[in-house]
Design a protein around this motif. Structure first.
Motif, PDB file in Angstrom:
ATOM      1  N   ASN A  87       0.822  -1.218   0.000  1.00  0.00           N
ATOM      2  CA  ASN A  87       0.000   0.000   0.000  1.00  0.00           C
ATOM      3  C   ASN A  87       0.856   1.268   0.000  1.00  0.00           C
ATOM      4  O   ASN A  87       0.583   2.221   0.727  1.00  0.00           O
ATOM      5  N   GLN A  88       1.892   1.268  -0.857  1.00  0.00           N
ATOM      6  CA  GLN A  88       2.752   2.438  -0.967  1.00  0.00           C
ATOM      7  C   GLN A  88       2.230   3.385  -2.047  1.00  0.00           C
ATOM      8  O   GLN A  88       1.497   2.983  -2.953  1.00  0.00           O
ATOM      9  N   ALA A  89       2.613   4.653  -1.935  1.00  0.00           N
ATOM     10  CA  ALA A  89       2.124   5.664  -2.872  1.00  0.00           C
ATOM     11  C   ALA A  89       2.595   5.375  -4.294  1.00  0.00           C
ATOM     12  O   ALA A  89       1.838   5.527  -5.255  1.00  0.00           O
ATOM     13  N   ALA A  90       3.845   4.993  -4.462  1.00  0.00           N
ATOM     14  CA  ALA A  90       4.395   4.645  -5.781  1.00  0.00           C
ATOM     15  C   ALA A  90       4.414   3.128  -5.900  1.00  0.00           C
ATOM     16  O   ALA A  90       5.111   2.452  -5.145  1.00  0.00           O
ATOM     17  N   GLY A  91       3.625   2.608  -6.833  1.00  0.00           N
ATOM     18  CA  GLY A  91       3.518   1.160  -6.958  1.00  0.00           C
ATOM     19  C   GLY A  91       3.769   0.660  -8.355  1.00  0.00           C
ATOM     20  O   GLY A  91       4.689   1.107  -9.050  1.00  0.00           O
ATOM     21  N   PHE A  92       2.919  -0.270  -8.787  1.00  0.00           N
ATOM     22  CA  PHE A  92       3.095  -1.015 -10.029  1.00  0.00           C
ATOM     23  C   PHE A  92       3.245  -0.085 -11.239  1.00  0.00           C
ATOM     24  O   PHE A  92       4.248  -0.123 -11.958  1.00  0.00           O
ATOM     25  N   ARG A  93       2.267   0.769 -11.478  1.00  0.00           N
ATOM     26  CA  ARG A  93       2.282   1.623 -12.671  1.00  0.00           C
ATOM     27  C   ARG A  93       3.386   2.672 -12.614  1.00  0.00           C
ATOM     28  O   ARG A  93       4.042   2.954 -13.626  1.00  0.00           O
ATOM     29  N   THR A  94       3.601   3.247 -11.429  1.00  0.00           N
ATOM     30  CA  THR A  94       4.627   4.287 -11.311  1.00  0.00           C
ATOM     31  C   THR A  94       6.008   3.736 -11.633  1.00  0.00           C
ATOM     32  O   THR A  94       6.798   4.370 -12.351  1.00  0.00           O
ATOM     33  N   TYR A  95       6.320   2.567 -11.129  1.00  0.00           N
ATOM     34  CA  TYR A  95       7.625   1.962 -11.378  1.00  0.00           C
ATOM     35  C   TYR A  95       7.817   1.694 -12.873  1.00  0.00           C
ATOM     36  O   TYR A  95       8.901   1.929 -13.428  1.00  0.00           O
ATOM     37  N   ILE A  96       6.780   1.186 -13.541  1.00  0.00           N
ATOM     38  CA  ILE A  96       6.892   0.876 -14.969  1.00  0.00           C
ATOM     39  C   ILE A  96       7.099   2.153 -15.782  1.00  0.00           C
ATOM     40  O   ILE A  96       7.946   2.199 -16.688  1.00  0.00           O
ATOM     41  N   ILE A  97       6.333   3.192 -15.463  1.00  0.00           N
ATOM     42  CA  ILE A  97       6.458   4.450 -16.207  1.00  0.00           C
ATOM     43  C   ILE A  97       7.868   5.021 -16.071  1.00  0.00           C
ATOM     44  O   ILE A  97       8.483   5.447 -17.052  1.00  0.00           O
ATOM     45  N   VAL A  98       8.384   5.024 -14.850  1.00  0.00           N
ATOM     46  CA  VAL A  98       9.721   5.585 -14.611  1.00  0.00           C
ATOM     47  C   VAL A  98      10.785   4.789 -15.360  1.00  0.00           C
ATOM     48  O   VAL A  98      11.663   5.353 -16.030  1.00  0.00           O
TER      49      VAL A  98
ATOM     50  N   GLY B 197       8.307   5.331   3.379  1.00  0.00           N
ATOM     51  CA  GLY B 197       8.500   5.576   1.958  1.00  0.00           C
ATOM     52  C   GLY B 197       9.943   5.588   1.498  1.00  0.00           C
ATOM     53  O   GLY B 197      10.201   5.804   0.307  1.00  0.00           O
ATOM     54  N   LEU B 198      10.894   5.343   2.391  1.00  0.00           N
ATOM     55  CA  LEU B 198      12.296   5.356   1.987  1.00  0.00           C
ATOM     56  C   LEU B 198      12.607   4.231   1.004  1.00  0.00           C
ATOM     57  O   LEU B 198      13.308   4.437   0.006  1.00  0.00           O
ATOM     58  N   THR B 199      12.069   3.044   1.272  1.00  0.00           N
ATOM     59  CA  THR B 199      12.306   1.917   0.374  1.00  0.00           C
ATOM     60  C   THR B 199      11.656   2.156  -0.982  1.00  0.00           C
ATOM     61  O   THR B 199      12.227   1.827  -2.032  1.00  0.00           O
ATOM     62  N   THR B 200      10.472   2.749  -0.971  1.00  0.00           N
ATOM     63  CA  THR B 200       9.784   3.057  -2.227  1.00  0.00           C
ATOM     64  C   THR B 200      10.575   4.074  -3.042  1.00  0.00           C
ATOM     65  O   THR B 200      10.728   3.938  -4.262  1.00  0.00           O
ATOM     66  N   ALA B 201      11.089   5.110  -2.379  1.00  0.00           N
ATOM     67  CA  ALA B 201      11.888   6.120  -3.075  1.00  0.00           C
ATOM     68  C   ALA B 201      13.165   5.511  -3.640  1.00  0.00           C
ATOM     69  O   ALA B 201      13.563   5.801  -4.781  1.00  0.00           O
ATOM     70  N   ALA B 202      13.818   4.653  -2.853  1.00  0.00           N
ATOM     71  CA  ALA B 202      15.028   3.986  -3.343  1.00  0.00           C
ATOM     72  C   ALA B 202      14.713   3.068  -4.514  1.00  0.00           C
ATOM     73  O   ALA B 202      15.502   2.958  -5.466  1.00  0.00           O
ATOM     74  N   GLY B 203      13.542   2.416  -4.461  1.00  0.00           N
ATOM     75  CA  GLY B 203      13.135   1.550  -5.566  1.00  0.00           C
ATOM     76  C   GLY B 203      12.893   2.326  -6.845  1.00  0.00           C
ATOM     77  O   GLY B 203      13.250   1.874  -7.937  1.00  0.00           O
ATOM     78  N   LEU B 204      12.279   3.507  -6.739  1.00  0.00           N
ATOM     79  CA  LEU B 204      12.075   4.344  -7.919  1.00  0.00           C
ATOM     80  C   LEU B 204      13.402   4.736  -8.549  1.00  0.00           C
ATOM     81  O   LEU B 204      13.562   4.700  -9.777  1.00  0.00           O
ATOM     82  N   TRP B 205      14.338   5.123  -7.727  1.00  0.00           N
ATOM     83  CA  TRP B 205      15.662   5.502  -8.226  1.00  0.00           C
ATOM     84  C   TRP B 205      16.337   4.301  -8.881  1.00  0.00           C
ATOM     85  O   TRP B 205      16.984   4.422  -9.921  1.00  0.00           O
ATOM     86  N   ALA B 206      16.171   3.120  -8.265  1.00  0.00           N
ATOM     87  CA  ALA B 206      16.822   1.915  -8.788  1.00  0.00           C
ATOM     88  C   ALA B 206      16.238   1.496 -10.130  1.00  0.00           C
ATOM     89  O   ALA B 206      16.981   1.134 -11.054  1.00  0.00           O
TER      90      ALA B 206
END
Length: 289
Positions: free
Chosen positions: A98-109, A160-169
């Motif tokens: 239930n994180q703010a940045a999930g499936f679609r956000t990761y794919i778009i980035v 949200g730290l893990t989510t932010a790191a995942g977006l960067w990764a």
């Protein structure tokens, strides 16, 4: 030339050029060349057949590898598909929590990062350009998007730290696929997926066995702090770094909030000690951070 057949291809191509010269030479020149071994229709036919056969017998894997290395329709599809798969699986793990940045956000980035890198390579093929500038801009720009996923809850817990790191990764992984660095992108994805899925369970086990943690609490009156301190010291534990950041709410009828660091001794776990402290009169809420 070496990639299309080795030394044999070089000799055959040279003879093919020589044959073309012979076709347009005068009869006298043609006789001279024939005396040197390049003339004769049978020789020309044999060389042509051999060259054509060598081209047809080229290694299919080498041809596919060359296609994937260049900016072609096949390589673009493969790079975007790999980027989508890797980012999608990592984003799905965040979506489940239930994180703010999930499936679609990761794919778009990730897909956008891959396209930026492919565009950079394509532009470099037209004229001179810096291959690092566009990818560096992607990495820098992700800082703003990642910062939006980091939240501080009302109990001063950072989420949200893990989510932010995942977006960067995933942006880095997409950039790697866009550049055609398939091995690096896949290996990096495997280790990040391992960290998000498997090591999460290890992290939860470590937290259950840890002896020190920061505790957030809410109480009705400021005087309840004394009861908490006496309870902790009476059971042989330690408490320090006590902070009250909502003292003014006591006057308006709201709870007094704060944090402290708790260190438990013996066989008592942090969860057991928190349950004992939460049972005190005047304590409304208490949890580990």
């Amino acid at each position: 030339l070496l990639q299309s057949g080795g030394k044999t291809s070089i000799m055959l191509r040279a003879l093919e050029v020589q044959h073309s010269l012979c076709a347009y030479a005068t009869q006298g020149t043609r006789n001279i060349l024939n005396s040197s071994g390049c003339g004769g229709e049978n020789v020309y036919s044999s060389l042509r057949s051999r060259l054509s056969r060598e081209r047809n017998e080229a290694n299919p894997m080498e041809m596919i590898s060359q296609q994937l290395a260049d900016i072609t329709v096949l390589s673009i599809v493969v790079r975007i598909l790999l980027s989508t798969f890797c980012a999608g699986t990592l984003g799905f793990e965040r979506e489940r929590h239930n994180q703010a940045a999930g499936f679609r956000t990761y794919i778009i980035v990730s897909d956008a990062s891959a396209l930026v890198m492919m565009t950079n390579i394509f532009v470099a093929g037209i004229g001179e350009t810096d291959l690092v500038r566009m990818s560096a801009s992607v990495i820098t720009g992700l800082g703003f998007l990642g910062a939006g996923t980091i939240l501080v809850t009302r109990n001063q817990e950072v989420r949200g730290l893990t989510t932010a790191a995942g977006l960067w990764a995933v942006a880095i992984i997409g950039t790697a696929f866009g550049a055609g660095f398939y091995a690096g992108g896949i290996i990096c994805y495997a280790f990040i997926f391992l960290a998000m899925q498997v090591l999460r369970r290890v992290d939860l086990r470590i937290r259950k066995t840890q002896r020190v943690s920061t505790v957030y609490f809410e109480m009705e009156k400021k005087s309840t702090v004394g009861q908490i301190i006496r309870q902790v010291k009476g059971r042989g534990h330690y408490i320090w770094d006590l902070n009250l950041f909502s003292e003014t709410q006591e006057k308006s009828g709201g709870p007094v909030c704060g944090t402290f660091t708790l260190w438990v001794n013996g066989k008592t776990t942090l969860d057991e000690e928190i349950q004992a402290l939460e049972a005190l009169d005047g304590v409304s809420y208490m949890t580990l951070m």
